[in-house]
Design an enzyme around this catalytic site. Structure first.
Site, short mmCIF file in Angstrom:
data_model
loop_
_atom_site.label_atom_id
_atom_site.label_comp_id
_atom_site.label_asym_id
_atom_site.label_seq_id
_atom_site.Cartn_x
_atom_site.Cartn_y
_atom_site.Cartn_z
N HIS A 73 3.47 2.99 13.26
CA HIS A 73 2.57 4.20 13.41
C HIS A 73 3.03 5.22 14.07
CE1 HIS A 73 -1.52 2.21 11.50
NE2 HIS A 73 -0.28 1.76 10.87
N ASP A 82 6.04 2.21 7.04
CA ASP A 82 4.79 1.25 6.66
C ASP A 82 3.82 2.27 5.83
OD1 ASP A 82 2.13 0.18 6.85
OD2 ASP A 82 2.07 0.80 9.05
N GLU A 108 -5.29 1.91 2.44
CA GLU A 108 -5.02 0.67 3.38
C GLU A 108 -5.34 1.11 4.63
OE1 GLU A 108 -3.28 -2.43 6.01
OE2 GLU A 108 -2.72 -0.35 5.75
N ASP A 132 3.22 -6.19 3.24
CA ASP A 132 3.38 -5.19 4.30
C ASP A 132 4.13 -5.14 4.89
OD1 ASP A 132 2.11 -2.90 5.46
OD2 ASP A 132 0.14 -3.53 5.14
N HIS A 135 0.80 -1.09 -0.15
CA HIS A 135 -0.12 0.19 -0.13
C HIS A 135 0.89 1.17 -0.03
CE1 HIS A 135 0.37 1.03 4.48
NE2 HIS A 135 0.29 -0.24 4.69
#
Lengths: 336, 340
Positions: free
Chosen positions: B313, B174, B206, B229, B64
């Site tokens: 994240h 990511d 995503e 991923d 993604h």
């Protein structure tokens, strides 16, 4: 110059590079010495020698962290040096040691946190610096215990008149002192770039003893909370509203005559001056005003948002106000 | 192929879910070196290789292109911005973070915080709600409104940097690390006629529910799909049973929602070619685009291949370039063998 000063690294006790830079700036404009603690004491000749000795102080050190332990997995434990909220440290890039080894203050993936953990702010006990080392041995090749850890100097403009960066506290004060030293002054003045303010105004205590002034001015940055989540007195002071002169903080009750003089000069010369709406914070005045038999002291501060974070924000106009006000005070205290 | 350089460039390209243009265009500029058959459709970058033939599978390789971020929801009378989240944002890390607001031009800002000097007892324990988050951009409301509109996206800052031992830290690794791995696969297969045909997809949205992958997979109609991923890498405070280890190769997914045969196939190829790998065991769904692929049209056998990543994240994610390389190689070696 503010950018250059804020880009330098210097936690309390490791102010060397800041001091060297300042010396390079002022060496042709005054005589100076570095005392045993590392304070840089500058004797600026004016046109006249006053009967009362005046000292101006700003601190060179900044808040940061220090490596306390290297784990078997190569992660570095740290302690804060000065008041750092772990919430503004987690998830940032840092540099470690004199060699500026890049690292990050990692934080567990949110996916793996329980609902309870997601609501709990990080603490320094849980914060580790990751420099990419996968073992203690690999980490030890790059860093040592006691190495300083710094936030990145992301100095940048914010809108038309604000700047953002680390260490504006108190390189803003240092910048003003450098400008004053480079300029012509009417009266002799001693300027002191102090060390170890952030861990308890320790450098200023020694410097005030040596200089033995009658009057002292402390140049600082102070906590502005003029953000939407704070209202009324909680805002303390406001960015863009001029120099901050407070009557009292957690370290000192300021000299009333100097306080009144500052506001009188402000009115008379159209220099914006504000006070604080909360008794909070403290600075080198804490040590200076009780030095020897006592020193009449006033602090002049630029209001600064997000103090002690990697992204402090202040207004260049406010810094100018502090400079103008202090310049006027350095004459007025001898003539009133 | 300089993987570090590509990942660094991809990391700095912006592409919050729903506004992936810049990152997608950059990824497109790389992938089009390897095939003429490529386009950006509904935001997705779709690059096809080889001719589809009956009896030979068409394989979808996906990573993604979007990243988590914030979205402007309100401008206060004082010119501060209020925001919502795009993707899983950790509110514990927001205070005093530097951000970039992508309005008519990029505007720097900082998330408001109260300094420790003014904190009330217990404040240091608190994690702000989104309704308590304000961004300071040093502008009046009128100035702000000239550049910034509601709905503009916000990214976290942090130029990608090299750490010790082949590692990179930065934002949006990511899944730009996955994009980089697939660009490497394309590079390795460049000039090679594989027995099967395949499509490389860089998919949108995503982070808010695998929506780009859903529509692209329908369009592409593959026989097999792989979601490349990132997954959790062991780091201080994490639990080892939930994590891979950085530097030990890609993590081949094993899950009831994935094709067990595909997982086995990837393991076999890795063993045969001496490519390091590790396993990622999941008890149900995978929280990757594979969750969409496996139920696309009448169902597509799918597998995940994940790059171990620390601090997912956060603005300081870390990957080991050797893992990106291992994933790219494993896929290339597999494609050379699939369909014979």
């Amino acid at each position: 110059m503010l950018r250059a000063l804020c880009t330098l690294n210097g936690i309390s006790g490791r102010e060397n590079s800041v001091r060297e830079y300042i010396i390079s700036q002022i060496k042709n404009y005054c005589s100076y010495e570095t005392d045993r603690m590392g304070n840089l004491i500058c004797f600026k000749k004016g046109q006249k020698t006053p009967s009362e000795k005046v000292m101006v102080a700003a601190h060179m050190d900044e808040v940061g962290m220090m490596v306390t332990y290297i784990g078997g997995d190569g992660s570095l434990s740290v302690t804060s040096v000065g008041g750092v909220d772990p919430r503004v440290a987690a998830g940032r890039q840092v540099t470690v040691g004199e060699k500026n080894i890049p690292g990050v203050l990692g934080s567990r993936a949110i996916h793996n946190l329980s609902a309870e953990e997601r609501k709990k702010a990080p603490s320094f006990e849980g914060l580790k610096v990751d420099i990419g080392a996968m073992s203690k041995e690999e980490a030890e090749e790059a860093v040592s215990l006691g190495d300083p850890v710094y936030f990145l100097p992301e100095f940048e403009s914010l809108g038309d008149s604000l700047v953002m960066g680390k260490a504006l506290d108190d390189r803003a004060g240092c910048a003003i002192m450098i400008k004053l030293i480079k300029s012509e002054l009417l009266y002799d003045t001693v300027f002191v770039f102090t060390v170890q303010e952030e861990i308890g105004t320790r450098g200023a205590a020694a410097a005030a003893y040596s200089v033995n002034p009658d009057i002292a001015f402390v140049l600082e940055t102070t906590t502005a909370a003029d953000i939407p989540s704070a209202s009324g007195a909680e805002r303390v002071c406001e960015v863009g509203k001029g120099a901050v002169v407070s009557y009292m903080d957690r370290g000192a009750i300021y000299d009333k005559k100097l306080y009144d003089l500052a506001f009188a000069l402000g009115t008379q010369l159209d220099i914006p001056v504000q006070t604080k709406t909360m008794v909070a914070g403290g600075n080198d005045a804490r040590a200076i005003h009780v030095s020897r038999g006592g020193v009449r002291t006033l602090a002049i501060s630029a209001p600064c948002r997000y103090l002690h974070s990697p992204c402090c924000v202040l207004s260049k106009e406010d810094v100018k106000c502090c400079e103008t006000l202090l310049r006027e005070l350095l004459t007025a205290v001898h003539e009133n | 192929m300089e993987l570090k350089k590509i990942l660094t460039e991809l990391s700095s390209a912006k592409g919050v879910s729903g506004a992936e243009d810049e990152a997608a265009k950059l990824a497109f500029s790389y992938i089009k070196k390897y095939t003429d058959d490529c386009e950006i459709k509904n935001g997705n970058v779709i690059a096809s290789f080889g001719e589809r033939k009956d009896g030979v599978p068409h394989i979808l390789l996906d990573a993604h292109i979007d990243q988590i971020g914030l979205i402007v929801t309100y401008i206060t009378d004082d010119g501060f911005l209020q925001v919502g989240s795009c993707g899983g944002i950790d509110r514990r890390l927001l205070l005093a973070q530097k951000v970039l607001i992508h309005g008519k031009e990029a505007v720097a800002g900082v998330i408001c915080s109260i300094p420790p000097h003014l904190a009330k007892s217990g404040d240091e324990e608190k994690v702000p709600e989104f309704s308590e988050i304000y961004i300071d951009i040093g502008m009046s409301k009128a100035q702000a409104e000239e550049i910034i509109s509601l709905g503009d996206k916000i990214t976290f800052c942090g130029e990608a940097k090299e750490l010790l031992g082949n590692k990179i830290t930065g934002v949006a690794l990511d899944d730009r690390a996955g994009v980089t791995a697939l660009l490497y696969t394309a590079e390795l297969l460049s000039g090679i006629k594989t027995p099967c045909s395949y499509t490389i997809l860089f998919s949108t949205q995503e982070e808010i529910g695998e929506r780009g992958a859903q529509i692209a997979a329908y369009e592409i109609n593959p026989d097999i799909a792989v979601a490349v991923d990132v997954s959790f890498a062991m780091s201080a405070g994490e639990e080892p049973e939930k994590c891979g280890i950085m530097g030990k190769g890609g993590m081949i997914g094993i899950s009831p929602s994935l094709s067990f045969e595909l997982s086995e196939k990837l393991k076999d190829v890795a063993a045969e070619c001496n490519i390091p790998y590790q396993l990622e065991i999941m008890g149900g769904l995978t929280s990757t685009n594979a969750d969409r692929f496996s139920v696309t049209r009448a169902g597509v056998p799918s597998v995940t291949l994940s790059i171990p990543l620390r601090y997912m994240h956060t603005p300081v994610e870390i990957v080991d370039i050797s893992d990106v390389e291992a994933v790219g190689r494993l896929l290339a070696e597999w494609l050379k063998r699939e369909g014979i």
